[in-house]
Design a protein around this motif. Structure first.
Motif, PDB file in Angstrom:
ATOM      1  N   LEU A 436     -49.402  14.946 -11.723  1.00 28.18           N
ATOM      2  CA  LEU A 436     -48.064  15.521 -11.702  1.00 28.18           C
ATOM      3  C   LEU A 436     -47.357  15.290 -10.379  1.00 28.18           C
ATOM      4  CD1 LEU A 436     -49.014  18.968 -13.252  1.00 28.18           C
ATOM      5  CD2 LEU A 436     -47.737  17.167 -14.425  1.00 28.18           C
ATOM      6  N   GLU A 437     -46.066  15.007 -10.490  1.00 29.64           N
ATOM      7  CA  GLU A 437     -45.172  15.141  -9.349  1.00 29.64           C
ATOM      8  C   GLU A 437     -44.621  16.557  -9.374  1.00 29.64           C
ATOM      9  OE1 GLU A 437     -42.083  12.441  -8.187  1.00 29.64           O
ATOM     10  OE2 GLU A 437     -43.017  10.802  -9.327  1.00 29.64           O
ATOM     11  N   GLU A 438     -44.451  17.126  -8.179  1.00 30.52           N
ATOM     12  CA  GLU A 438     -43.876  18.457  -8.109  1.00 30.52           C
ATOM     13  C   GLU A 438     -42.401  18.429  -8.482  1.00 30.52           C
ATOM     14  OE1 GLU A 438     -44.200  21.580  -7.986  1.00 30.52           O
ATOM     15  OE2 GLU A 438     -46.383  21.480  -8.005  1.00 30.52           O
ATOM     16  N   ARG A 439     -41.902  19.591  -8.804  1.00 32.11           N
ATOM     17  CA  ARG A 439     -40.501  19.696  -9.173  1.00 32.11           C
ATOM     18  C   ARG A 439     -39.622  19.720  -7.923  1.00 32.11           C
ATOM     19  NH1 ARG A 439     -41.713  25.433 -12.124  1.00 32.11           N
ATOM     20  NH2 ARG A 439     -42.278  26.679 -10.321  1.00 32.11           N
ATOM     21  N   THR A 440     -38.351  19.982  -8.111  1.00 30.64           N
ATOM     22  CA  THR A 440     -37.356  19.903  -7.045  1.00 30.64           C
ATOM     23  C   THR A 440     -37.741  20.753  -5.837  1.00 30.64           C
ATOM     24  OG1 THR A 440     -35.652  19.581  -8.702  1.00 30.64           O
ATOM     25  CG2 THR A 440     -34.927  20.254  -6.515  1.00 30.64           C
ATOM     26  N   THR A 441     -37.536  20.200  -4.647  1.00 32.44           N
ATOM     27  CA  THR A 441     -37.810  20.945  -3.423  1.00 32.44           C
ATOM     28  C   THR A 441     -36.709  20.673  -2.414  1.00 32.44           C
ATOM     29  OG1 THR A 441     -39.512  21.490  -1.786  1.00 32.44           O
ATOM     30  CG2 THR A 441     -39.203  19.159  -2.311  1.00 32.44           C
ATOM     31  N   THR A 442     -36.873  21.199  -1.230  1.00 32.06           N
ATOM     32  CA  THR A 442     -35.924  20.949  -0.155  1.00 32.06           C
ATOM     33  C   THR A 442     -36.703  20.724   1.130  1.00 32.06           C
ATOM     34  OG1 THR A 442     -33.993  21.820   1.021  1.00 32.06           O
ATOM     35  CG2 THR A 442     -35.685  23.406   0.431  1.00 32.06           C
ATOM     36  N   ALA A 443     -36.188  19.832   1.955  1.00 33.40           N
ATOM     37  CA  ALA A 443     -36.828  19.582   3.249  1.00 33.40           C
ATOM     38  C   ALA A 443     -36.436  20.700   4.207  1.00 33.40           C
ATOM     39  CB  ALA A 443     -36.397  18.226   3.794  1.00 33.40           C
ATOM     40  N   ALA A 444     -37.415  21.425   4.716  1.00 30.01           N
ATOM     41  CA  ALA A 444     -37.165  22.528   5.646  1.00 30.01           C
ATOM     42  C   ALA A 444     -38.230  22.506   6.727  1.00 30.01           C
ATOM     43  CB  ALA A 444     -37.180  23.865   4.903  1.00 30.01           C
ATOM     44  N   SER A 445     -37.904  23.102   7.861  1.00 27.71           N
ATOM     45  CA  SER A 445     -38.866  23.150   8.968  1.00 27.71           C
ATOM     46  C   SER A 445     -39.572  24.492   9.053  1.00 27.71           C
ATOM     47  CB  SER A 445     -38.160  22.845  10.292  1.00 27.71           C
ATOM     48  OG  SER A 445     -37.096  23.761  10.508  1.00 27.71           O
ATOM     49  N   THR A 446     -38.972  25.541   8.472  1.00 21.50           N
ATOM     50  CA  THR A 446     -39.599  26.858   8.460  1.00 21.50           C
ATOM     51  C   THR A 446     -39.595  27.399   7.036  1.00 21.50           C
ATOM     52  OG1 THR A 446     -37.498  27.977   8.923  1.00 21.50           O
ATOM     53  CG2 THR A 446     -38.857  27.341  10.818  1.00 21.50           C
ATOM     54  N   PHE A 447     -40.559  28.274   6.756  1.00 19.72           N
ATOM     55  CA  PHE A 447     -40.733  28.759   5.390  1.00 19.72           C
ATOM     56  C   PHE A 447     -40.937  30.270   5.348  1.00 19.72           C
ATOM     57  CE2 PHE A 447     -41.930  24.365   5.603  1.00 19.72           C
ATOM     58  CZ  PHE A 447     -41.283  23.813   4.511  1.00 19.72           C
ATOM     59  N   SER A 448     -40.302  30.951   6.274  1.00 25.69           N
ATOM     60  CA  SER A 448     -40.364  32.411   6.283  1.00 25.69           C
ATOM     61  C   SER A 448     -38.942  32.949   6.394  1.00 25.69           C
ATOM     62  CB  SER A 448     -41.224  32.906   7.451  1.00 25.69           C
ATOM     63  OG  SER A 448     -41.301  34.308   7.447  1.00 25.69           O
ATOM     64  N   PRO A 449     -38.306  33.256   5.266  1.00 28.05           N
ATOM     65  CA  PRO A 449     -38.883  33.247   3.917  1.00 28.05           C
ATOM     66  C   PRO A 449     -38.876  31.849   3.302  1.00 28.05           C
ATOM     67  CG  PRO A 449     -36.612  33.931   3.817  1.00 28.05           C
ATOM     68  CD  PRO A 449     -36.924  33.765   5.289  1.00 28.05           C
ATOM     69  N   ILE A 450     -39.554  31.736   2.165  1.00 26.31           N
ATOM     70  CA  ILE A 450     -39.562  30.469   1.441  1.00 26.31           C
ATOM     71  C   ILE A 450     -38.158  30.201   0.902  1.00 26.31           C
ATOM     72  CG2 ILE A 450     -40.457  29.279  -0.599  1.00 26.31           C
ATOM     73  CD1 ILE A 450     -43.072  30.793  -0.201  1.00 26.31           C
ATOM     74  N   PRO A 451     -37.592  29.022   1.174  1.00 28.44           N
ATOM     75  CA  PRO A 451     -36.225  28.733   0.705  1.00 28.44           C
ATOM     76  C   PRO A 451     -36.132  28.760  -0.824  1.00 28.44           C
ATOM     77  CG  PRO A 451     -36.949  27.131   2.346  1.00 28.44           C
ATOM     78  CD  PRO A 451     -38.154  27.927   1.972  1.00 28.44           C
ATOM     79  N   ASP A 452     -35.024  29.288  -1.333  1.00 28.96           N
ATOM     80  CA  ASP A 452     -34.814  29.324  -2.783  1.00 28.96           C
ATOM     81  C   ASP A 452     -34.777  27.922  -3.381  1.00 28.96           C
ATOM     82  OD1 ASP A 452     -34.713  32.076  -2.766  1.00 28.96           O
ATOM     83  OD2 ASP A 452     -32.525  32.161  -2.615  1.00 28.96           O
ATOM     84  N   ALA A 453     -34.302  26.949  -2.592  1.00 27.60           N
ATOM     85  CA  ALA A 453     -34.189  25.576  -3.098  1.00 27.60           C
ATOM     86  C   ALA A 453     -35.542  24.883  -3.209  1.00 27.60           C
ATOM     87  CB  ALA A 453     -33.264  24.758  -2.195  1.00 27.60           C
ATOM     88  N   ALA A 454     -36.575  25.469  -2.628  1.00 26.04           N
ATOM     89  CA  ALA A 454     -37.923  24.889  -2.728  1.00 26.04           C
ATOM     90  C   ALA A 454     -38.565  25.346  -4.028  1.00 26.04           C
ATOM     91  CB  ALA A 454     -38.765  25.283  -1.523  1.00 26.04           C
ATOM     92  N   LYS A 455     -38.125  24.765  -5.131  1.00 21.08           N
ATOM     93  CA  LYS A 455     -38.622  25.176  -6.444  1.00 21.08           C
ATOM     94  C   LYS A 455     -40.116  24.915  -6.583  1.00 21.08           C
ATOM     95  CE  LYS A 455     -34.346  26.037  -7.647  1.00 21.08           C
ATOM     96  NZ  LYS A 455     -33.841  27.409  -7.649  1.00 21.08           N
ATOM     97  N   ASP A 456     -40.620  23.946  -5.852  1.00 20.70           N
ATOM     98  CA  ASP A 456     -42.049  23.640  -5.933  1.00 20.70           C
ATOM     99  C   ASP A 456     -42.901  24.778  -5.383  1.00 20.70           C
ATOM    100  OD1 ASP A 456     -40.954  22.976  -3.352  1.00 20.70           O
ATOM    101  OD2 ASP A 456     -42.903  22.089  -2.863  1.00 20.70           O
ATOM    102  N   LEU A 457     -42.356  25.575  -4.447  1.00 21.87           N
ATOM    103  CA  LEU A 457     -43.119  26.678  -3.878  1.00 21.87           C
ATOM    104  C   LEU A 457     -42.968  27.967  -4.691  1.00 21.87           C
ATOM    105  CD1 LEU A 457     -42.490  26.115  -0.058  1.00 21.87           C
ATOM    106  CD2 LEU A 457     -44.362  25.285  -1.494  1.00 21.87           C
TER     107      LEU A 457
END
Length: 671
Positions: A436-457
């Motif tokens: 599988l390839e993961e679904r839509t995500t976004t390039a970010a440098s921090t993840f606290s909180p996890i970005p809404d656009a990072a659907k893969d997370l």
């Protein structure tokens, strides 16, 4: 006063003495209860089955004696006994006698104390997801044993330990899930056309995307050319028979042939080897024929010619293929029959009938456009059939000297494979391997909180919308290019490296037999790079009591609570490659992770991994095992407190799994 004082002495002594002796009794009873509890706990833990063995009894009595010393209370007659019921519950009783120190003077005798205690394996419903590193480094050896082999042994040990703790327990459900991960995961058992959700936790393939963007290539055919003669695809060959009869009888026309001199046909006129006679075909009827100049009849022994050619715009048939013009008609001949007939009952050798078949086929010049160059760019591919186990036909290579198309343009590899009557194209078929390839995500440098656009997370929701659907990997149709821009070149670019775990993910399910469990574990094979976040994402998805698996994961079948555990193992730090086809495509081209952050992909994968661990902390027990490497960094901070372990060899790895199993199958006091 003396009388009053004398009268009060006895009650005062009684009150003081009773306080002293009662305190001693309560202290002794409390200690006796604790010793009883400790004894049955130790005894039950020593029971490998529901039977209270002599070994378990010795362990229980030793623990009781360690926790209660009769001399501390001048106690006598101390006893501890225990017995197990049919389900393995260990019930104990302890008794002792405490002498009265003060109250003895007032006629009170010694106080006997009796306490009861019980212990059982009170395992709640347990869900365990193994997130297991099956990357290429797991083929390395420690002490002569491959790490992947050690992993299999330790995992099976874990199952055995839980199974032993569950003997006689019919109230508790234990389920196991598996996420073998490398640079991707295999979902072929999770997404199927006819899912079994209740038992196997499978989902329909509609959770995968319908149309997928693939970093592929198109072939540009813009070089015009004129090629060889080919059959006209818009014309159908026609055939007819001609019968030639000797005699100059006009009533036999139009199917009459006579010699050029007008005399009746001789024997040789219909023989296999004809005479040098002139030849023509009536352009109106195609039937009135002079015999051709042939050295052999078609269908004979192969001598001579059996074809004639008439160029477009000409009424003359010739013996050679035209060298110019836009088209021609080819006439081919085959003999049907050649028979003698008598004349009025007399064999006069003056009557002979010959029949032949003539086939007309039209030919035109092959024209079109030859290969010019490649453009490496994204291509949209329909995945509806592919994700369901069907095949996609595609062109895997092109002979740039011979391949052509009728219309100039750019064609992707699937379009080319669908073109009829083409040469110079090598066709292949692609079948989904489950990765599988993961679904839509976004390039970010921090993840606290996890970005809404990072659907893969998002490990809660399923693929119920286009941005939330996963993608079936298409390595066969993927080519590398440098950067995100389109690249036009005559070169054959390389394909990315690819490693798909052989073993598919398995959702939480029961394994009533050891053989079923071991069969799956032994199917694990090592290959690929280390993407910790990919493994953790799917571990959380399978075990979460919310979202797409809520109906399976919220409560146990008996309505009881579920104790949830992720056992995460790796043998190294996150490793990613720009030229590897992973769950995030090819990083050097798509940059789904790095974007414009300027941060190395491996660093960002590690941050994403940590964000996932932090997001679920307290709701899922996370155990982390570093095998053959230091338990530092992510592995240390991801695990719950005290649940990060380091194993340097096979023995230590098995011990780590055994420790986890013992704590998961927690021994709890009943009474």
């Amino acid at each position: 006063m003396l009388a009053v004082t004398a009268a009060a002495i006895i009650p005062m002594i009684t009150i003081a003495g009773s306080g002293i002796d009662i305190s001693r009794v309560y202290l002794a009873k409390s200690r006796l209860q604790a010793a009883c509890d400790s004894g049955v706990l130790a005894g039950r833990k020593a029971m490998t089955t529901v039977t209270y063995t002599s070994t378990a009894r010795e362990r229980a009595e030793a623990m009781f004696n360690f926790n209660f010393d009769p001399e501390d209370y001048q106690a006598t007659g101390t006893q501890f006994t225990a017995q197990a019921d049919a389900e393995g519950r260990l019930d104990g009783q302890a008794r002792t006698t405490i002498p009265m120190i003060v109250m003895d003077f007032l006629g009170f005798g010694d106080k006997q104390i009796t306490v009861n205690c019980s212990a059982d394996i009170q395992v709640p419903n347990i869900d365990i997801v193994f997130v297991l590193d099956v990357t290429g480094s797991m083929t390395e050896t420690i002490g002569g044993v491959q790490k992947i082999a050690s992993l299999k042994l330790a995992t099976i040990d874990f199952y055995d330990a839980i199974a032993a703790a569950m003997v006689g327990n019919t109230r508790t459900r234990v389920r196991y899930g598996f996420v073998p991960y490398s640079q991707t995961v295999n979902g072929s058992e999770l997404f199927v056309t006819n899912p079994n959700f209740a038992t196997l936790g499978q989902l329909p393939v509609t959770h995968l995307i319908n149309t997928m963007t693939v970093q592929s290539r198109v072939a540009n055919f813009n070089t015009p050319y004129t090629g060889n003669w080919i059959e006209d695809p818009n014309s159908t060959p026609t055939s007819f028979e001609q019968t030639f009869v000797s005699g100059n009888n006009a009533s036999r026309e139009p199917n009459v042939a006579v010699t050029s001199s007008g005399t009746v046909m001789s024997n040789n006129d219909c023989a296999l080897y004809g005479q040098n006679l002139s030849f023509s075909i009536d352009n109106n009827t195609n039937l009135r024929v002079w015999f051709p100049t042939l050295t052999a009849w078609p269908g004979g022994d192969g001598q001579g010619s059996s074809e004639l050619y008439k160029p477009d715009g000409s009424n003359t048939w010739q013996a050679t293929v035209p060298t110019s013009g836009s088209g021609y008609t080819r006439a081919t001949f085959s003999r049907v029959s050649a028979t003698w007939n008598d004349n009025n009952g007399a064999s006069t050798n003056q009557y002979r009938a010959c029949t032949r078949r003539v086939t007309h086929t039209r030919f035109i010049r092959e024209t079109g456009f030859r290969f010019t160059n490649w453009t490496y760019r994204p291509v949209e591919i329909n995945t509806t059939n592919y994700r369901a186990g069907g095949t996609i036909s595609y062109v895997s290579s092109i002979n740039t000297s011979t391949a052509s198309v009728p219309t100039a343009g750019s064609y992707d590899m699937v379009q080319l494979a669908q073109m009829p009557n083409q040469t110079g194209l090598t066709r292949s078929t692609a079948i989904w391997n489950g990765c599988l390839e993961e679904r839509t995500t976004t390039a970010a440098s921090t993840f606290s909180p996890i970005p809404d656009a990072a659907k893969d997370l998002n490990y809660i929701d399923g693929g119920t919308s286009e941005s939330m659907r996963w993608r079936p990997m298409m390595h066969d149709l993927t080519w590398l290019r440098t950067g995100t821009a389109h690249q036009t070149t005559t070169n054959n670019n390389s394909k990315p490296s690819n490693a798909c775990p052989t073993a598919s993910m398995r959702n939480l399910r029961e394994y009533p037999t050891r053989s079923a469990f071991t069969s799956y574990v032994n199917s694990l094979q090592a290959n690929g790079n280390t993407y910790l976040d990919v493994g953790m994402i799917w571990g959380l998805r399978l075990i979460s009591p919310q979202g797409m698996f809520a109906d399976r994961n919220l409560t146990g079948p008996n309505g009881g609570q579920i104790s949830r555990h992720i056992i995460f193992l790796t043998d190294g730090e996150p490793v990613s490659s720009a030229t590897t086809y992973s769950s995030y495509g090819t990083e050097q081209t798509e940059r789904r992770i790095t974007g414009s952050t300027g941060i190395a992909a491996a660093t960002l994968h590690a941050r994403r991994f940590q964000a996932l661990c932090d997001a679920e902390r307290g709701r899922v027990a996370i155990w982390a095992i570093a095998f053959g490497t230091s338990v530092t960094g992510n592995m240390q901070t991801c695990a719950d407190s005290g649940r990060a372990m380091q194993a340097n060899n096979t023995t230590e790895l098995r011990q780590a799994f055994a420790r986890i199993a013992n704590e998961v199958a927690d021994l709890r006091l009943v009474q």
